[in-house]
Scaffold this motif. Structure first.
Motif, PDB file in Angstrom:
ATOM      1  N   LYS A   5      48.068  87.797   1.621  1.00 11.57           N
ATOM      2  CA  LYS A   5      48.014  87.114   2.803  1.00 11.57           C
ATOM      3  C   LYS A   5      48.231  85.576   2.767  1.00 11.57           C
ATOM      4  O   LYS A   5      49.250  85.031   3.367  1.00 11.57           O
ATOM      5  CB  LYS A   5      46.603  87.455   3.530  1.00 11.57           C
ATOM      6  CG  LYS A   5      46.394  86.445   4.843  1.00 11.57           C
ATOM      7  CD  LYS A   5      44.897  86.711   5.196  1.00 11.57           C
ATOM      8  CE  LYS A   5      44.564  86.057   6.588  1.00 11.57           C
ATOM      9  NZ  LYS A   5      45.416  86.526   7.705  1.00 11.57           N
ATOM     10  N   ILE A  12      52.221  85.337   1.550  1.00  9.03           N
ATOM     11  CA  ILE A  12      53.099  85.445   2.908  1.00  9.03           C
ATOM     12  C   ILE A  12      52.794  84.543   4.070  1.00  9.03           C
ATOM     13  O   ILE A  12      53.772  83.971   4.224  1.00  9.03           O
ATOM     14  CB  ILE A  12      52.795  86.972   3.305  1.00  9.03           C
ATOM     15  CG1 ILE A  12      53.365  87.821   2.384  1.00  9.03           C
ATOM     16  CG2 ILE A  12      53.487  87.010   4.834  1.00  9.03           C
ATOM     17  CD1 ILE A  12      53.040  89.268   2.698  1.00  9.03           C
ATOM     18  N   GLU A  13      51.638  84.181   4.310  1.00  8.75           N
ATOM     19  CA  GLU A  13      51.413  83.264   5.385  1.00  8.75           C
ATOM     20  C   GLU A  13      51.829  81.725   4.850  1.00  8.75           C
ATOM     21  O   GLU A  13      52.341  80.878   5.794  1.00  8.75           O
ATOM     22  CB  GLU A  13      50.091  83.441   5.838  1.00  8.75           C
ATOM     23  CG  GLU A  13      49.589  84.558   6.506  1.00  8.75           C
ATOM     24  CD  GLU A  13      48.550  84.693   7.036  1.00  8.75           C
ATOM     25  OE1 GLU A  13      47.589  83.855   7.049  1.00  8.75           O
ATOM     26  OE2 GLU A  13      48.302  85.640   7.834  1.00  8.75           O
ATOM     27  N   HIS A  56      54.767  83.845   9.762  1.00  8.82           N
ATOM     28  CA  HIS A  56      54.343  84.982   9.094  1.00  8.82           C
ATOM     29  C   HIS A  56      52.683  85.116   9.489  1.00  8.82           C
ATOM     30  O   HIS A  56      51.928  84.055   8.821  1.00  8.82           O
ATOM     31  CB  HIS A  56      54.564  85.196   7.902  1.00  8.82           C
ATOM     32  CG  HIS A  56      55.919  85.185   7.388  1.00  8.82           C
ATOM     33  ND1 HIS A  56      56.997  86.195   7.533  1.00  8.82           N
ATOM     34  CD2 HIS A  56      56.677  83.812   7.075  1.00  8.82           C
ATOM     35  CE1 HIS A  56      57.969  85.433   7.126  1.00  8.82           C
ATOM     36  NE2 HIS A  56      57.872  84.485   6.891  1.00  8.82           N
ATOM     37  N   VAL A  89      49.707  87.978   8.604  1.00  9.97           N
ATOM     38  CA  VAL A  89      49.229  89.235   7.830  1.00  9.97           C
ATOM     39  C   VAL A  89      47.910  89.732   8.800  1.00  9.97           C
ATOM     40  O   VAL A  89      46.948  88.875   8.743  1.00  9.97           O
ATOM     41  CB  VAL A  89      49.049  89.247   6.386  1.00  9.97           C
ATOM     42  CG1 VAL A  89      48.257  90.580   5.863  1.00  9.97           C
ATOM     43  CG2 VAL A  89      49.978  88.805   5.629  1.00  9.97           C
ATOM     44  N   ASP A  90      48.361  90.790   9.505  1.00  6.20           N
ATOM     45  CA  ASP A  90      47.003  91.068  10.427  1.00  6.20           C
ATOM     46  C   ASP A  90      46.038  92.069   9.654  1.00  6.20           C
ATOM     47  O   ASP A  90      44.864  91.743   9.989  1.00  6.20           O
ATOM     48  CB  ASP A  90      47.785  92.086  11.592  1.00  6.20           C
ATOM     49  CG  ASP A  90      48.646  91.240  12.307  1.00  6.20           C
ATOM     50  OD1 ASP A  90      48.279  90.129  12.629  1.00  6.20           O
ATOM     51  OD2 ASP A  90      49.714  91.942  12.732  1.00  6.20           O
ATOM     52  N   THR A 114      44.840  94.232   6.344  1.00  6.58           N
ATOM     53  CA  THR A 114      45.098  94.980   4.525  1.00  6.58           C
ATOM     54  C   THR A 114      44.184  96.053   4.245  1.00  6.58           C
ATOM     55  O   THR A 114      43.099  95.944   4.844  1.00  6.58           O
ATOM     56  CB  THR A 114      44.981  93.770   3.635  1.00  6.58           C
ATOM     57  OG1 THR A 114      43.796  93.311   3.558  1.00  6.58           O
ATOM     58  CG2 THR A 114      45.928  92.717   3.798  1.00  6.58           C
ATOM     59  N   PHE A 155      49.485  96.821   4.175  1.00  9.35           N
ATOM     60  CA  PHE A 155      49.226  95.436   5.134  1.00  9.35           C
ATOM     61  C   PHE A 155      50.144  95.706   6.283  1.00  9.35           C
ATOM     62  O   PHE A 155      51.320  96.253   6.094  1.00  9.35           O
ATOM     63  CB  PHE A 155      49.226  94.215   4.244  1.00  9.35           C
ATOM     64  CG  PHE A 155      50.825  93.817   3.866  1.00  9.35           C
ATOM     65  CD1 PHE A 155      51.416  92.974   4.597  1.00  9.35           C
ATOM     66  CD2 PHE A 155      51.178  94.054   2.286  1.00  9.35           C
ATOM     67  CE1 PHE A 155      52.821  92.702   3.887  1.00  9.35           C
ATOM     68  CE2 PHE A 155      52.209  93.710   1.795  1.00  9.35           C
ATOM     69  CZ  PHE A 155      53.086  92.896   2.758  1.00  9.35           C
ATOM     70  N   THR A 156      49.851  94.977   7.312  1.00  7.26           N
ATOM     71  CA  THR A 156      50.820  94.856   8.457  1.00  7.26           C
ATOM     72  C   THR A 156      50.791  93.486   8.528  1.00  7.26           C
ATOM     73  O   THR A 156      50.085  92.493   8.200  1.00  7.26           O
ATOM     74  CB  THR A 156      50.249  95.428   9.713  1.00  7.26           C
ATOM     75  OG1 THR A 156      49.084  94.778   9.967  1.00  7.26           O
ATOM     76  CG2 THR A 156      50.153  97.014   9.557  1.00  7.26           C
ATOM     77  N   GLN A 157      52.421  93.050   9.059  1.00  8.48           N
ATOM     78  CA  GLN A 157      52.615  91.604   9.252  1.00  8.48           C
ATOM     79  C   GLN A 157      53.299  91.357  10.449  1.00  8.48           C
ATOM     80  O   GLN A 157      54.366  92.230  10.882  1.00  8.48           O
ATOM     81  CB  GLN A 157      53.603  91.385   8.021  1.00  8.48           C
ATOM     82  CG  GLN A 157      53.880  89.897   7.925  1.00  8.48           C
ATOM     83  CD  GLN A 157      54.817  89.948   6.789  1.00  8.48           C
ATOM     84  OE1 GLN A 157      54.846  90.716   5.768  1.00  8.48           O
ATOM     85  NE2 GLN A 157      55.755  88.643   6.825  1.00  8.48           N
TER      86      GLN A 157
END
Length: 120
Positions: A14, A17-18, A70, A72-73, A75, A84-86
């Motif tokens: 997270k 990516i974020e 971005h 990350v919703d 994990t 994970f979803t993003q």
């Protein structure tokens, strides 16, 4: 920063990516890792395959250099797997949604499968 004894986890993914930190992201992969991308242009029968940390680093540097957000919703971790979803958005409002499954060995990514959909 990732150390040799630190395992990749949802928090680290997270943050990287974020934060659009391509260098940190690529450090999570084994040297011989494989990333498979499945989307409209790369169907399941012919996914895009990115092999090796050097190529994966170029992949993440490209994504992280784009003017987009971005988030990350969620994990989920189980054994040697992390999913994970993003949700991503470009400044023009175009959205991308991604679901990824990571296979880990000794806390590092050996294989990743990404399924993504874009606004068209």
């Amino acid at each position: 920063m990732l150390t040799k004894t630190q395992a990749v986890d949802g928090t680290a993914i997270k943050k990287a990516i974020e934060g659009r930190d391509g260098k940190l992201l690529s450090s999570f992969y084994n040297d011989d890792a494989l990333v498979r991308v499945i989307d409209r242009n790369n169907p399941p029968s012919k996914p895009r395959e990115i092999r090796g940390r050097a190529a994966i680093s170029i992949f993440w540097d490209d994504i992280c250099s784009r003017a987009m957000t971005h988030k990350v919703d969620a994990t989920i971790a189980e054994g040697d797997n992390l999913a994970f979803t993003q949700a991503c958005a470009y400044p023009d409002g175009t959205k991308v949604y991604c679901a990824a499954i990571l296979e880990l060995k000794n806390g590092r990514i050996t294989r990743q499968t990404v399924v993504q959909a874009w606004d068209e």
